[in-house]
Write a protein that holds these residues in place. Structure first.
Motif, PDB file in Angstrom:
ATOM      1  N   LEU A   1       0.763  -1.210   0.003  1.00  0.00           N
ATOM      2  CA  LEU A   1      -0.047   0.120  -0.123  1.00  0.00           C
ATOM      3  C   LEU A   1       0.838   1.143   0.108  1.00  0.00           C
ATOM      4  O   LEU A   1       1.637   1.431   1.161  1.00  0.00           O
ATOM      5  N   LEU A   2       0.725   1.922  -1.051  1.00  0.00           N
ATOM      6  CA  LEU A   2       1.672   3.045  -1.553  1.00  0.00           C
ATOM      7  C   LEU A   2       1.025   4.436  -0.933  1.00  0.00           C
ATOM      8  O   LEU A   2      -0.012   4.613  -1.784  1.00  0.00           O
ATOM      9  N   LEU A   3       1.427   5.273  -0.108  1.00  0.00           N
ATOM     10  CA  LEU A   3       0.898   6.501   0.420  1.00  0.00           C
ATOM     11  C   LEU A   3       1.380   7.616  -0.032  1.00  0.00           C
ATOM     12  O   LEU A   3       2.955   7.647   0.247  1.00  0.00           O
ATOM     13  N   ALA A   4       1.048   8.311  -1.035  1.00  0.00           N
ATOM     14  CA  ALA A   4       2.015   9.493  -1.652  1.00  0.00           C
ATOM     15  C   ALA A   4       1.415  10.942  -1.285  1.00  0.00           C
ATOM     16  O   ALA A   4       0.339  11.055  -1.608  1.00  0.00           O
ATOM     17  N   SER A   5       2.191  11.774  -1.078  1.00  0.00           N
ATOM     18  CA  SER A   5       1.911  13.176  -0.636  1.00  0.00           C
ATOM     19  C   SER A   5       3.126  14.271  -1.206  1.00  0.00           C
ATOM     20  O   SER A   5       4.315  13.532  -1.205  1.00  0.00           O
TER      21      SER A   5
ATOM     22  N   GLU B   1       7.056   9.576  -8.350  1.00  0.00           N
ATOM     23  CA  GLU B   1       7.720   8.280  -8.036  1.00  0.00           C
ATOM     24  C   GLU B   1       6.624   7.125  -7.543  1.00  0.00           C
ATOM     25  O   GLU B   1       6.839   6.128  -7.988  1.00  0.00           O
ATOM     26  N   ALA B   2       5.649   7.539  -7.045  1.00  0.00           N
ATOM     27  CA  ALA B   2       4.395   6.572  -6.720  1.00  0.00           C
ATOM     28  C   ALA B   2       3.791   6.068  -7.856  1.00  0.00           C
ATOM     29  O   ALA B   2       3.749   4.768  -8.064  1.00  0.00           O
ATOM     30  N   ASP B   3       3.797   6.731  -9.086  1.00  0.00           N
ATOM     31  CA  ASP B   3       3.163   6.129 -10.356  1.00  0.00           C
ATOM     32  C   ASP B   3       4.332   5.191 -10.688  1.00  0.00           C
ATOM     33  O   ASP B   3       4.035   3.878 -11.179  1.00  0.00           O
ATOM     34  N   ARG B   4       5.611   5.257 -10.831  1.00  0.00           N
ATOM     35  CA  ARG B   4       6.572   4.549 -11.078  1.00  0.00           C
ATOM     36  C   ARG B   4       6.585   3.059 -10.200  1.00  0.00           C
ATOM     37  O   ARG B   4       6.279   2.027 -10.916  1.00  0.00           O
ATOM     38  N   LEU B   5       6.252   3.150  -9.194  1.00  0.00           N
ATOM     39  CA  LEU B   5       6.357   1.976  -8.284  1.00  0.00           C
ATOM     40  C   LEU B   5       5.049   1.260  -8.361  1.00  0.00           C
ATOM     41  O   LEU B   5       5.039  -0.028  -8.456  1.00  0.00           O
ATOM     42  N   PHE B   6       3.856   1.912  -8.516  1.00  0.00           N
ATOM     43  CA  PHE B   6       2.621   1.406  -8.908  1.00  0.00           C
ATOM     44  C   PHE B   6       2.682   0.304 -10.104  1.00  0.00           C
ATOM     45  O   PHE B   6       2.169  -0.757 -10.001  1.00  0.00           O
ATOM     46  N   LYS B   7       3.320   0.962 -11.146  1.00  0.00           N
ATOM     47  CA  LYS B   7       3.583   0.184 -12.367  1.00  0.00           C
ATOM     48  C   LYS B   7       4.437  -0.817 -12.378  1.00  0.00           C
ATOM     49  O   LYS B   7       4.527  -1.786 -13.276  1.00  0.00           O
TER      50      LYS B   7
ATOM     51  N   LYS C   1       4.517  -5.843  -8.247  1.00  0.00           N
ATOM     52  CA  LYS C   1       3.412  -6.876  -8.677  1.00  0.00           C
ATOM     53  C   LYS C   1       1.970  -6.589  -8.141  1.00  0.00           C
ATOM     54  O   LYS C   1       0.896  -6.882  -8.667  1.00  0.00           O
ATOM     55  N   THR C   2       2.001  -6.558  -6.786  1.00  0.00           N
ATOM     56  CA  THR C   2       0.679  -6.334  -6.071  1.00  0.00           C
ATOM     57  C   THR C   2       0.667  -4.963  -5.179  1.00  0.00           C
ATOM     58  O   THR C   2       1.257  -4.852  -4.069  1.00  0.00           O
ATOM     59  N   CYS C   3       0.222  -3.977  -5.713  1.00  0.00           N
ATOM     60  CA  CYS C   3       0.356  -2.568  -5.221  1.00  0.00           C
ATOM     61  C   CYS C   3      -0.847  -1.833  -5.646  1.00  0.00           C
ATOM     62  O   CYS C   3      -1.608  -1.804  -6.488  1.00  0.00           O
ATOM     63  N   LYS C   4      -1.202  -1.033  -4.255  1.00  0.00           N
ATOM     64  CA  LYS C   4      -2.314  -0.306  -4.211  1.00  0.00           C
ATOM     65  C   LYS C   4      -1.693   1.108  -3.925  1.00  0.00           C
ATOM     66  O   LYS C   4      -0.634   1.329  -3.240  1.00  0.00           O
ATOM     67  N   VAL C   5      -2.269   2.279  -4.440  1.00  0.00           N
ATOM     68  CA  VAL C   5      -1.812   3.647  -4.066  1.00  0.00           C
ATOM     69  C   VAL C   5      -3.068   4.496  -3.627  1.00  0.00           C
ATOM     70  O   VAL C   5      -4.033   4.240  -4.064  1.00  0.00           O
ATOM     71  N   ARG C   6      -2.665   5.454  -2.775  1.00  0.00           N
ATOM     72  CA  ARG C   6      -3.663   6.610  -2.301  1.00  0.00           C
ATOM     73  C   ARG C   6      -2.809   7.712  -2.234  1.00  0.00           C
ATOM     74  O   ARG C   6      -1.847   7.921  -1.675  1.00  0.00           O
TER      75      ARG C   6
END
Length: 565
Positions: free
Chosen positions: A192-196, A206-212, A215-220
């Motif tokens: 679970l990736l929290l980006a601000s 950076e959050a967009d790169r990690l999300f792509k 393998k199993t990633c959610k972003v907020r």
């Protein structure tokens, strides 16, 4: 330091462990990784069937990713808060050669902007222990006292910490980012990736790169928050974990048993802030039917204990759900376990939920994916279950289809209710035609080439819930109709007379009896809506203007009257 504001809420659910690096410690990145790894392996050996949650902020995010890459056999859930995996793109990377030329014994306080990076924002630190319900005067006084006590300590800290310490930390950060980035392909853990903060947000964040990549990633995304997200007063990490459906106690998430009811602070946030304006505009009127048939305001006609099955009409865009959930929590202290469409839970559509939204509210307030097994298990636990037989065909209905039921010829919920002795309550709700007007419905949208292709692509990947049902009842196409708001009217609910299913064993065994009861319930829902449409004409406060004048006279918290039932 960053997690201090989250300890209390997290401690109600997790056994919290905090890892700390002493100021004078000079362990290498691989050495620190080994220390964390040993701690995690120890906890895993104690409870091998339970997941281990690792929250990593900035540098901690690099450690968490590296640990997961090295230990794919351990069930880990990573909560990454603005991870420092993009260190190579930051100004700090470019400053390293210059800082190496600075005398090693120079106090960090001579470079205040670097000191802030090292220890965080003192203003936010001063707010940590202040209660949110204190008066403005007390808040200001407490803040002033906290800041006065913190600043001398920070000043002393800045003198004690010398340049070689800062330089070591920056090199450690560089090593961590390089190691984590080179091992992203090996990360098997849920993330679970929290980006601000601007550096972490799309399109180049950076959050967009990690999300792509993961393998199993959610972003907020938290677009209005600073990069010190964990110290934001309005931010609650546990709430985000619950809303993103990331909390589980075993190998797989169980939406029924892993559900954590909303806390009082979450309830106040949701209905006192997030949905406050919406509920002011809707001004819902809740009515229920007593055993003797009398209609009263409130939920007195609804049982206090489950199992209860609420069956009714799904209004346009599901506008009725939030008010129902609030009223049942307030009056019955019961969470409505809504049987919801898979789109709220299926990971393929995670990109739709990257902003905190209604997609997070549904699971946080008890929503589960609609299925016979989930219904069975909720009845078994004596829950209050909310079912819409018309599904999204009603919630996304076409023009001129207001208040039409699209129920399939499938009375299975009646037979299951009889098996568990459930109390079934038919209900109706009207008011959507006083709130919104459909401009473009599905029939219009499917004739627009680009939009038609988008809808088709989206629905091809989405699990269906009525693939075997023919006709309009099975036409459960996910789309978003174009609507225009109207001058708000009012939302009216009526919960009909309870149908006690206990002792109706014949309904469970006899399909014809079950089908007849199913049709009776459907007819009752239609009768309820006809009653509400007729009676709302007698409501002197149906108009928002009349309601506003009433509250201006009697106060904002006064209950606004309605028609006599």
């Amino acid at each position: 330091m960053e997690l201090i504001m989250q300890h209390k809420s997290l401690g109600r659910v997790f056994e919290v462990r905090c890892l700390h690096i002493p100021v004078n410690d000079r362990t290498t990145y691989e050495g620190l990784l080994h220390v964390v790894e040993e701690s995690v392996k120890y906890e895993h050996n104690l409870s091998p069937n339970r997941p281990i949650y690792i929250t990593g902020d900035s540098f901690g995010g690099c450690l968490a990713l590296s640990l997961a890459a090295r230990n794919p056999e351990i069930d880990l859930v990573l909560i990454l808060v603005n991870p420092a995996t993009s260190f190579a793109k930051t100004p700090l990377q470019a400053m390293l050669p210059l800082l190496e030329m600075v005398p090693s014994n120079l106090p960090v306080i001579t470079l205040p902007h670097l000191l802030r990076y090292f220890i965080g924002d003192p203003l936010k630190m001063a707010i940590v222990s202040i209660q949110t319900n204190t008066s403005p005067q007390d808040t200001l006084q407490r803040f002033s006292e906290n800041l006065s006590s913190i600043l001398p300590l920070l000043s002393e800290f800045g003198r004690v910490v010398q340049m070689d310490t800062l330089l070591w930390k920056l090199k450690l950060l560089k090593s961590g980012a390089e190691y984590a980035n080179s091992h992203l392909h090996a990360v098997q853990a849920e993330v679970l990736l929290l980006a601000s903060g601007n550096d972490n947000l799309p399109p180049s964040g950076e959050a967009d790169r990690l999300f792509k990549t993961l393998k199993t990633c959610k972003v907020r995304y938290f677009r209005t928050s600073s990069d010190r997200l964990l110290m934001e007063e309005s931010f609650n990490l546990l709430t985000v974990i619950k809303g993103s459906s990331m909390y589980r106690q075993g190998k797989q998430r169980d939406a029924v048993t892993d559900f954590l009811p909303p806390t009082l602070s979450e309830f106040r946030r949701t209905y006192g802030v997030d949905f406050k304006l919406l509920h002011h505009l809707l001004s819902p009127v809740m009515l229920s039917t007593l055993r003797n048939g009398k209609i009263v305001r409130g939920l007195a006609g609804v049982p206090d204990k489950g199992p209860v099955l609420l069956v009714g009409y799904h209004q346009l865009l599901a506008m009725e759900i939030t008010s129902m959930a609030e009223e049942f929590l307030r009056e019955k202290k019961a969470v409505l376990r809504t049987l919801a469409h898979p789109v709220f839970f299926v990971g393929n559509f995670e990109i739709l939920r990257q902003e905190i939204s209604f997609f997070d509210v549904v699971p946080m307030y008890g929503g589960v994916q609609v299925s016979p097994i989930n219904t069975y298990r909720l009845f078994e636990r004596d829950e209050f279950v909310l079912l819409y037989p018309g599904g999204i065909r009603e919630a996304l209905h076409r023009k001129d289809e207001d208040y039409q039921l699209f129920w399939p010829d499938q009375p299975e919920f009646v037979r299951m209710a009889a098996q568990f002795g459930v109390t079934v309550i038919p209900f109706g709700c009207v008011g959507e035609d006083d709130m919104l007007e459909i401009v473009l419905d599905y029939n219009d949208l499917k004739n627009i080439p680009f939009i038609r292709e988008t809808i088709e692509s989206f629905n091809q990947d989405c699990p269906g819930v009525r693939s075997t049902v023919k006709g309009e009842e099975g036409n459960q196409v996910l789309h978003l109709p174009a609507v225009l708001p109207k001058v708000p009217g009012r939302l009216y609910y009526l919960f009909g007379k309870s149908i006690e299913m206990k002792g109706m064993g014949g309904v469970q065994r006899d399909r014809e009896s079950a089908n007849q009861l199913y049709l009776d319930i459907k007819s009752e829902v239609e009768n309820i809506m006809s009653y509400l449409k007729r009676k709302r004409e007698q409501d002197p406060y149906r108009s928002i203007t009349a309601r506003t004048l009433y509250q201006a006279t009697w106060g904002a918290t006064a209950q606004i009257p309605t028609f006599e039932p």
